[in-house]
Write a protein that holds these residues in place. Structure first.
Motif, PDB file in Angstrom:
ATOM      1  N   ASN A  61       0.851  -1.183   0.000  1.00 45.99           N
ATOM      2  CA  ASN A  61       0.000   0.000   0.000  1.00 45.99           C
ATOM      3  C   ASN A  61       0.890   1.238   0.000  1.00 45.99           C
ATOM      4  O   ASN A  61       2.087   1.170   0.299  1.00 45.99           O
ATOM      5  N   ALA A  62       0.299   2.366  -0.355  1.00 41.65           N
ATOM      6  CA  ALA A  62       1.076   3.584  -0.539  1.00 41.65           C
ATOM      7  C   ALA A  62       1.736   4.052   0.760  1.00 41.65           C
ATOM      8  O   ALA A  62       2.893   4.488   0.757  1.00 41.65           O
ATOM      9  N   ARG A  63       1.024   3.971   1.863  1.00 41.11           N
ATOM     10  CA  ARG A  63       1.577   4.455   3.132  1.00 41.11           C
ATOM     11  C   ARG A  63       2.835   3.682   3.511  1.00 41.11           C
ATOM     12  O   ARG A  63       3.853   4.274   3.910  1.00 41.11           O
ATOM     13  N   ILE A  90       8.112   4.670  -7.938  1.00 37.39           N
ATOM     14  CA  ILE A  90       7.250   3.934  -7.008  1.00 37.39           C
ATOM     15  C   ILE A  90       7.239   4.592  -5.631  1.00 37.39           C
ATOM     16  O   ILE A  90       6.184   4.794  -5.015  1.00 37.39           O
ATOM     17  N   VAL A  91       8.425   4.929  -5.135  1.00 43.94           N
ATOM     18  CA  VAL A  91       8.502   5.561  -3.814  1.00 43.94           C
ATOM     19  C   VAL A  91       7.868   6.943  -3.841  1.00 43.94           C
ATOM     20  O   VAL A  91       7.073   7.300  -2.946  1.00 43.94           O
ATOM     21  N   ILE A  96       3.250  10.753  -2.673  1.00 39.38           N
ATOM     22  CA  ILE A  96       2.217  11.685  -3.133  1.00 39.38           C
ATOM     23  C   ILE A  96       0.827  11.161  -2.798  1.00 39.38           C
ATOM     24  O   ILE A  96      -0.043  11.909  -2.324  1.00 39.38           O
ATOM     25  N   LEU A  97       0.600   9.868  -3.065  1.00 40.13           N
ATOM     26  CA  LEU A  97      -0.705   9.280  -2.745  1.00 40.13           C
ATOM     27  C   LEU A  97      -0.997   9.392  -1.247  1.00 40.13           C
ATOM     28  O   LEU A  97      -2.135   9.663  -0.854  1.00 40.13           O
ATOM     29  N   THR A  98       0.018   9.194  -0.421  1.00 42.98           N
ATOM     30  CA  THR A  98      -0.154   9.272   1.033  1.00 42.98           C
ATOM     31  C   THR A  98      -0.455  10.700   1.467  1.00 42.98           C
ATOM     32  O   THR A  98      -1.365  10.947   2.274  1.00 42.98           O
ATOM     33  N   ALA A  99       0.279  11.645   0.905  1.00 40.03           N
ATOM     34  CA  ALA A  99       0.138  13.044   1.324  1.00 40.03           C
ATOM     35  C   ALA A  99      -1.117  13.702   0.765  1.00 40.03           C
ATOM     36  O   ALA A  99      -1.788  14.475   1.463  1.00 40.03           O
TER      37      ALA A  99
END
Length: 217
Positions: A61-63, A90-91, A96-99
């Motif tokens: 998952n992104a987090r 990927i990182v 970005i997805l998390t933030a």
């Protein structure tokens, strides 16, 4: 056979051969599909499927992925090729997805295309296969076969996508994307059919005598 007649014959033939085409990249959700498609650039799906189990055991998952050291991602995905760029993408996209998106993959084409390493084709795959929106992602198999079958002039991937969307019913796009890929691999590969030997090529162009020279994407 007129172009629209060819398109309808091709659609029916592919539906007979692959009535329920599976997604070739192993994944569990939109995030793991996004990462798998990103990894598949200039790499076979088979190789990606060999690499992603270890990667997703580390972080699925992104987090979690946003916290993984870049070098660790690089070491795992190195067999896929272009590992320096892909590991950074990927990182970074996970961060970005998390933030910005609460750790979720946005169900929005424009938003997906702003993510690192995510181009139009990758975004289209995620929109169609993860979220069920009608899209027609064009990879090298589809770009090649669209030319062999006289459905597009092959001037660009973008033009091929437009041509195919005009020819085929919108409700068929998501399945056709996969069906053409499977057919290209099984019956009409780059170096053997050349537009002359597979069932679809021979049916659509029975009088064709010379190999088709494809424009590259």
């Amino acid at each position: 056979m007129l172009k629209k007649e060819r398109a309808e014959f091709i659609r029916q033939r592919l539906s007979e051969l692959y009535p329920n085409p599976p997604i070739p990249l192993a994944h569990q959700d939109a995030y793991t599909l996004l990462v798998a498609v990103l990894l598949s650039a200039q790499c076979t799906d088979e190789r990606v499927n060999q690499v992603t189990p270890e990667l997703f055991t580390l972080a699925d998952n992104a987090r979690d992925m946003s916290q993984v050291p870049l070098e660790q991602v690089y070491d795992i995905i190195r067999p896929c090729g272009l590992a320096p760029q892909k590991s950074k993408a990927i990182v970074k996209l996970s961060q970005i997805l998390t933030a910005d998106y609460g750790g979720e993959v946005p169900e929005d084409m424009a938003a997906l295309e702003t993510l690192p390493g995510v181009g139009h084709k990758t975004a289209s795959v995620v929109m169609s296969q993860a979220f069920g929106h009608s899209a027609f992602p064009v990879d090298t198999h589809i770009h090649r076969l669209a030319q062999r079958w006289g459905l597009s002039n092959g001037k660009s991937v973008a033009q091929t996508e437009k041509d195919l969307k005009r020819l085929f019913p919108k409700e068929s796009w998501n399945a056709l994307h996969l069906q053409i890929i499977y057919y290209g691999r099984e019956f009409c590969p780059a170096r053997s059919c050349n537009g002359l030997t597979c069932d679809i090529c021979k049916t659509c162009f029975p009088n064709r005598k010379h190999p088709v020279k494809n424009r590259k994407a």
